[in-house]
Design an enzyme around this catalytic site. Structure first.
Site, PDB file in Angstrom:
ATOM      1  N   HIS A  29      46.817  65.365   3.866  1.00  0.00           N
ATOM      2  CA  HIS A  29      46.827  65.561   5.315  1.00  0.00           C
ATOM      3  C   HIS A  29      48.097  64.996   5.942  1.00  0.00           C
ATOM      4  O   HIS A  29      48.044  64.023   6.705  1.00  0.00           O
ATOM      5  CB  HIS A  29      45.592  64.901   5.932  1.00  0.00           C
ATOM      6  CG  HIS A  29      44.293  65.485   5.457  1.00  0.00           C
ATOM      7  ND1 HIS A  29      43.795  65.251   4.197  1.00  0.00           N
ATOM      8  CD2 HIS A  29      43.405  66.308   6.064  1.00  0.00           C
ATOM      9  CE1 HIS A  29      42.643  65.899   4.059  1.00  0.00           C
ATOM     10  NE2 HIS A  29      42.386  66.539   5.173  1.00  0.00           N
ATOM     11  N   HIS A  33      41.543  60.356   5.916  1.00  0.00           N
ATOM     12  CA  HIS A  33      42.425  61.423   5.440  1.00  0.00           C
ATOM     13  C   HIS A  33      43.876  61.196   5.854  1.00  0.00           C
ATOM     14  O   HIS A  33      44.778  61.808   5.293  1.00  0.00           O
ATOM     15  CB  HIS A  33      41.936  62.791   5.921  1.00  0.00           C
ATOM     16  CG  HIS A  33      41.771  62.876   7.413  1.00  0.00           C
ATOM     17  ND1 HIS A  33      40.635  62.426   8.059  1.00  0.00           N
ATOM     18  CD2 HIS A  33      42.576  63.347   8.383  1.00  0.00           C
ATOM     19  CE1 HIS A  33      40.763  62.630   9.361  1.00  0.00           C
ATOM     20  NE2 HIS A  33      41.926  63.184   9.585  1.00  0.00           N
ATOM     21  N   GLY A  84      36.683  58.042   4.693  1.00  0.00           N
ATOM     22  CA  GLY A  84      36.967  59.461   4.469  1.00  0.00           C
ATOM     23  C   GLY A  84      35.780  60.304   4.899  1.00  0.00           C
ATOM     24  O   GLY A  84      35.938  61.405   5.406  1.00  0.00           O
ATOM     25  N   SER A  85      34.592  59.770   4.707  1.00  0.00           N
ATOM     26  CA  SER A  85      33.443  60.323   5.413  1.00  0.00           C
ATOM     27  C   SER A  85      33.509  59.670   6.785  1.00  0.00           C
ATOM     28  O   SER A  85      33.469  58.443   6.910  1.00  0.00           O
ATOM     29  CB  SER A  85      32.146  59.975   4.686  1.00  0.00           C
ATOM     30  OG  SER A  85      31.069  60.629   5.310  1.00  0.00           O
ATOM     31  N   ASP A 137      40.330  61.300  17.108  1.00  0.00           N
ATOM     32  CA  ASP A 137      39.638  61.757  18.326  1.00  0.00           C
ATOM     33  C   ASP A 137      38.494  62.696  17.970  1.00  0.00           C
ATOM     34  O   ASP A 137      37.376  62.552  18.477  1.00  0.00           O
ATOM     35  CB  ASP A 137      40.614  62.371  19.341  1.00  0.00           C
ATOM     36  CG  ASP A 137      41.563  63.415  18.752  1.00  0.00           C
ATOM     37  OD1 ASP A 137      41.546  63.642  17.525  1.00  0.00           O
ATOM     38  OD2 ASP A 137      42.345  63.992  19.532  1.00  0.00           O
ATOM     39  N   ASN A 176      45.239  63.077  18.895  1.00  0.00           N
ATOM     40  CA  ASN A 176      46.231  64.126  18.653  1.00  0.00           C
ATOM     41  C   ASN A 176      45.716  65.500  19.048  1.00  0.00           C
ATOM     42  O   ASN A 176      46.444  66.488  18.948  1.00  0.00           O
ATOM     43  CB  ASN A 176      46.746  64.092  17.205  1.00  0.00           C
ATOM     44  CG  ASN A 176      45.666  64.381  16.182  1.00  0.00           C
ATOM     45  OD1 ASN A 176      44.767  65.173  16.422  1.00  0.00           O
ATOM     46  ND2 ASN A 176      45.769  63.746  15.019  1.00  0.00           N
ATOM     47  N   HIS A 218      46.142  71.445   9.934  1.00  0.00           N
ATOM     48  CA  HIS A 218      45.290  70.359   9.431  1.00  0.00           C
ATOM     49  C   HIS A 218      45.071  70.472   7.928  1.00  0.00           C
ATOM     50  O   HIS A 218      44.823  71.550   7.405  1.00  0.00           O
ATOM     51  CB  HIS A 218      43.921  70.391  10.131  1.00  0.00           C
ATOM     52  CG  HIS A 218      42.979  69.320   9.628  1.00  0.00           C
ATOM     53  ND1 HIS A 218      42.882  68.088  10.240  1.00  0.00           N
ATOM     54  CD2 HIS A 218      42.135  69.282   8.562  1.00  0.00           C
ATOM     55  CE1 HIS A 218      42.002  67.345   9.571  1.00  0.00           C
ATOM     56  NE2 HIS A 218      41.531  68.048   8.557  1.00  0.00           N
ATOM     57  N   GLU A 227      20.914  52.473  12.536  1.00  0.00           N
ATOM     58  CA  GLU A 227      20.931  52.124  11.124  1.00  0.00           C
ATOM     59  C   GLU A 227      22.280  52.394  10.475  1.00  0.00           C
ATOM     60  O   GLU A 227      22.690  51.691   9.533  1.00  0.00           O
ATOM     61  CB  GLU A 227      19.836  52.899  10.374  1.00  0.00           C
ATOM     62  CG  GLU A 227      18.408  52.547  10.809  1.00  0.00           C
ATOM     63  CD  GLU A 227      17.996  53.171  12.138  1.00  0.00           C
ATOM     64  OE1 GLU A 227      18.714  54.058  12.638  1.00  0.00           O
ATOM     65  OE2 GLU A 227      16.957  52.761  12.689  1.00  0.00           O
TER      66      GLU A 227
END
Lengths: 651, 651
Positions: free
Chosen positions: B29, B69, B127-128, B158, B188, B261, B386
């Protein structure tokens, strides 16, 4: 100023019934219920346009009780109103006496809202918190699509509003301008183990909701004047939200003197509490009003709209669909990824107006994009908010849509509790998780769905009341099977999950192959042992087969493309014919196809041995699927060597 | 006004390296990375107090890259700075050349941040999306506890900020006054498949953050003056948050001309892009600055704080701990629920200052409340959120704490993706899920953890780099085993999950019994068949045994109290001695202990048959555990009948 004496009296009566039913049940949440007594009474006896005698109108206003534990007050009202439960062909009208069956094994009044057992007043099972507003958003999207003037009143606890999903839902409601949804925050100030945080105070909720883009009204949730004013207000450009200040345990001194949550009164406390409510009635000057239920209720009922819940949907021929999806060139080479084939199938299914789709900002990866481009009015971008996406799909499905929801398999898993609530609801939601397994390679473990098969297999072995699996799992290996399994999912009533992969793979099935629930394909007939694979691993197994054949080993290859397996014994029989040796290969964690066959073998008389190579290490980035397979000891070479070792061991 | 020419030049150089490394990797990325070039350069070369040559200080400022990323720009800087990777006893210093190994199979520069493979600059695998701010909150809680002046800079996308967990984290940061955390939103304006929603615009983020209780600064994320001003500002009473307006693909025309992207430049595009950056440098008037890296970096390094990651913690004797927990009376009757015993054990473990705990507003149900009352400074109320709770626990663990996190098993599952990221991170987090199984009865399916065993077993069979299970699963049946397994979890490095139940049950083990990883207990020695159970079902199995004995059937009973089983073959051997017949009984969905033994049996020569009675229907409310068991065909009677049928079939 209107006279609400009859409604005040109703509140007292419903409050008493709520106390009695929870005491009789020996558990439940009477204090939360009482905090909603006025709002629920206003909604269910006056404001909502619906017919308690026909909860299947599909054109009426709906109540989504996000804070599901407050359900006794809704049950009390519904029973008092003679509401109907059961199935459309076997309706049953409730009475106030039925309220006292709360939580009994054979009662339809479950501990928390649950439409699947026969309580159609609700659209979704709730009780795991924070999900209701998303469901309401899905219902509202469907209503707009169908041109129906419906409103969706969603009751959310203040403590509950700490759940991030609530704010995902608020974003979705504002972005999609869903003015048909009215979120009502029940600010009683008390959670289970403590008072509610100042982060969820009425002031904080008002500020947050305003910042998220709502017009906000803060009201006294026990003042009918303010309730009617806010709940019947016509929203303008912005959606409206209500913050209702309420009292937990309203009217009962035992419950209002301290934090009182989640327990019923004892039998010996009941008389005092009922007297408290009588005193409250006297204080409000309404003790003498004794209008029967039918007069208190002033309801208008919309005309019913039929709902076809068992549609037959066709995707048409595979090649035509691929051409329409601009995939003709790939077909010439006979390679196509399963995710692309899903996209082509969804596009083809889009000819049916009941098909809708949503995706979490990865539609160009999952290929839901093709549908989004063709049917923009039926595509709902969920952005990076998977929990709201899944619950919103549940709402769409509850309104009669065939709702597809896609993301990376890894990211869908973060909505697993929402998925479980969809399973409990028996919602007609079709989940598609892409980039599954380790063939994603370079992106690494944070993007890889490798626990998904185990998760969904757990649901696959849970049966609904009609005996069908709570979830059907589809594991296509090639574009043709992905295409046909997508069509199959659309035609199966209930929750389904399909797992797709990133890489392009050869198309191994022809158009005339059929794919059925719980099925498998016997791809290659050998005699020395059986290799069983699913999804991407079918191709790896085929490569292994070539290596094995070079070594003089002749293996059968089976593609298990669906779980739960309808006839695992057939595969065991094939194994029995191949020296009793089966080797299952999987690019996911333990709990998938290998366990499915081991479970069957463990009770079989055949004495078949089920070996397995599954993902047993934490993956990391590599530059290619081949490297990832090697690192995980799942490459064609590893499989061929394992097969040879098995064969040698029995020689 | 300060002169940032050397830093501007560094941005250009790092930008070029980012382009080269992603093109070389063939994925990644670069556009997201470039949007953060100035902020990351300011942080890593000036603002953060840390030492790139020693990432194990445990007293330094940390960068949490929630939008994982974007990692290439961080790798580029860290390599340029000669940052150290590997393990403390085997450190390895990186060079700029190493940056070009991004995403290679044997590179420590994974596709997304991953400390577990040897990149200790990061505390958490990310990354998640949406999890970083929660991790930073946990790190800050630990720092405050340890009296350390550390700051935690968290970079959040964002688009990512649509994830509800981000707002759970913002609530937690404000409520706990964690001014050490600085959330920086990278605005961005572009997501993966579309432009970012107006709900996540800089204005919207500013309004939301203000409403949540932050002081907010909106800056130009490519203006060093504004960056330093905001990122070095001392927060006042309120925590500070920064919204940085940035340009995705900053400086590279190919990337800024449209939504770009998640893909690297092709080799043939690289020269133009590098020229773009040179032109940008010229435009900024910094092309001639050629200071070496060591001069550009102006870093201060705090004194190191030792971290004992392999502590030995003792809960002391069971009875003393129960007395201290006010459970003496229960002991007289020899009945105690597993959840209470966990509470007693946690209270006892609390004597060690490294033990901390968090819970999701059910601490009076999980019994984490006992710890909260005794060690209020080390208890962090997570409220009904949670996901934030689990990631916050990960942050606490990363700072050296033994972090317990509890909720109902059902509600913990909604954090399963955060749990998976904790497994990838190899975080020292101890999860405790209460009210598991169907013995919860009256509350119904929305509150029952019945898929948890299958979920965690999938992780249990994934091995860490050191060969240990990625998650150890504890399934205590009585108070003694729950107590001792809690102590065992505290002493095991890494992720653990323990499942507790609501009802009081007899205490069946004595103080001198020991409980080990992957262990089981042979509770009763019979000869006709073996009943295997876990948790609450052990007691049901014992009741079934009494029924069977009345019918002249003599069964062995085994309590499997941990997964993965270390020696499943021993249980198969016991089965072999009992007519080769094993019956596993479970109050959870498929994928648990029955599958564990079937998997072993399927490759065993013993020819043992593994039958199973597991939860295969969707539960609903009933009034007692006994009724729930009957409804699910898992009652003592059902088990006894199944055992008899098995025995009859082999007679």
């Amino acid at each position: 100023m209107a006279d609400y004496n009859d409604l005040q009296k109703k509140v007292i009566d419903l409050g008493k019934l709520t106390l009695r039913m929870t005491t009789e049940a020996g558990s439940g949440h009477p204090s939360s219920a009482l905090s909603l007594a006025h709002i629920v009474t206003a909604l269910m006896y006056r404001i909502m346009r619906y017919n308690p005698r026909d909860p299947w109108l599909n054109s009426d206003d709906r109540l989504v009780l996000s804070e599901g534990h407050a359900v006794p007050i809704v049950y009390a009202a519904y029973c008092d109103l003679g509401g109907v439960v059961g199935e459309p062909d076997r309706p049953k009208q409730l009475t106030s006496e039925d309220a006292l069956t709360l939580r009994e094994a054979d009662s339809l009044l479950d501990g928390h809202p649950n439409p699947a057992i026969g309580f159609p007043f609700f659209d979704a099972a709730t009780g795991s918190l924070g999900q209701g507003a998303s469901v309401a958003a899905g219902l509202a999207l469907a209503a707009r699509l169908d041109g129906l003037d419906r409103r969706f009143f969603c009751l959310i606890g203040d403590g509950e509003s700490r759940e991030g999903q609530v704010w995902e839902a608020m974003d979705a409601i504002v972005e999609h301008k869903l003015t048909a949804v009215l979120p009502i925050f029940n600010s009683n100030g008390q959670g289970q183990s403590d008072y509610v945080s100042t982060q969820q105070s009425p002031d904080a909720l008002q500020a947050k909701l305003t910042a998220f883009g709502f017009d906000v009204r803060v009201i006294d949730g026990h003042d009918f004047e303010q309730i009617f004013d806010a709940l019947t207000a016509q929203p303008g450009e912005k959606p409206l939200a209500v913050v209702a200040k309420t009292v937990k345990g309203w009217g009962v001194s035992e419950m209002t003197s301290s934090n009182y949550h989640g327990k019923p009164l004892r039998e010996d406390q009941l008389a005092d509490a009922l007297a408290d409510l009588d005193a409250k009635a006297a204080e409000l000057g309404v003790a003498d009003v004794s209008a029967p239920a039918s007069e208190v209720a002033q309801l208008t009922s919309p005309d019913p709209v039929p709902l076809n819940r068992r549609p037959s949907v066709s995707a048409g021929p595979f090649r035509a669909a691929c051409d329409a999806a601009g995939m003709g060139k790939a077909l010439e080479k006979n390679v196509l990824s399963t995710r692309r084939a899903y996209g082509a199938a969804l596009l083809a299914l889009g000819g049916d107006p009941r098909v809708v789709a949503t995706d979490g900002d990865v539609k160009n990866s999952t290929f839901t994009e093709l549908f989004a481009q063709a049917y923009g009015d039926r595509y709902f971008e969920a952005r990076i908010a998977e929990q709201n996406m899944v619950s919103m799909a549940l709402g769409l499905a509850a309104a009669g849509k065939i709702a597809f929801a896609s993301s990376f398999a890894k990211f869908l898993m973060r909505a697993i509790d929402q998925i479980e609530m969809a399973a409990i609801t028996n919602a007609n939601v079709k989940l598609v998780g892409s980039h599954a397994g380790i063939s994603l390679a370079a992106d690494g473990p944070s993007q890889m769905g490798v626990a998904d098969v185990a998760f969904f297999r757990a649901y696959a072995h849970s049966k609904r009341t009609d005996g069908a699996p709570a979830c059907r799992v589809m594991l296509p290996s090639d574009a043709m099977s992905a295409f046909k399994l997508t069509e199959l999912m659309a035609n199966l009533e209930g929750l389904c999950y399909m797992r797709t992969h990133r890489p392009d793979v050869p198309i191994i099935y022809s158009e005339d192959e059929s794919f059925t629930e719980g099925g498998y394909k016997h791809l290659h007939d050998g005699s020395d042992l059986v290799i069983v694979a699913s999804g991407y691993m079918v191709h790896v197994a085929r490569q292994a087969l070539a290596l094995m054949e070079a070594n003089g080993l002749d293996a059968s290859v089976i593609d298990v493309y669906a779980l739960p397996l309808a006839r695992p014994d057939e595969i065991l029989q094939i194994g029995d014919d191949c020296n009793g040796q089966i080797l299952v290969v999987e690019d996911n964690y333990r709990g998938g196809v290998a366990d499915e066959l081991a479970m069957a073998a463990a009770v079989s008389d055949l004495g078949v041995t089920v070996h397995s190579l599954v993902l047993e290490t934490m993956p990391k980035s590599t530059k290619s699927p081949e490297e990832s397979l090697r690192a995980a000891a799942l490459s064609p070479q590893h499989i061929a060597e394992a097969a040879q070792a098995i064969f040698d061991s029995i020689a």
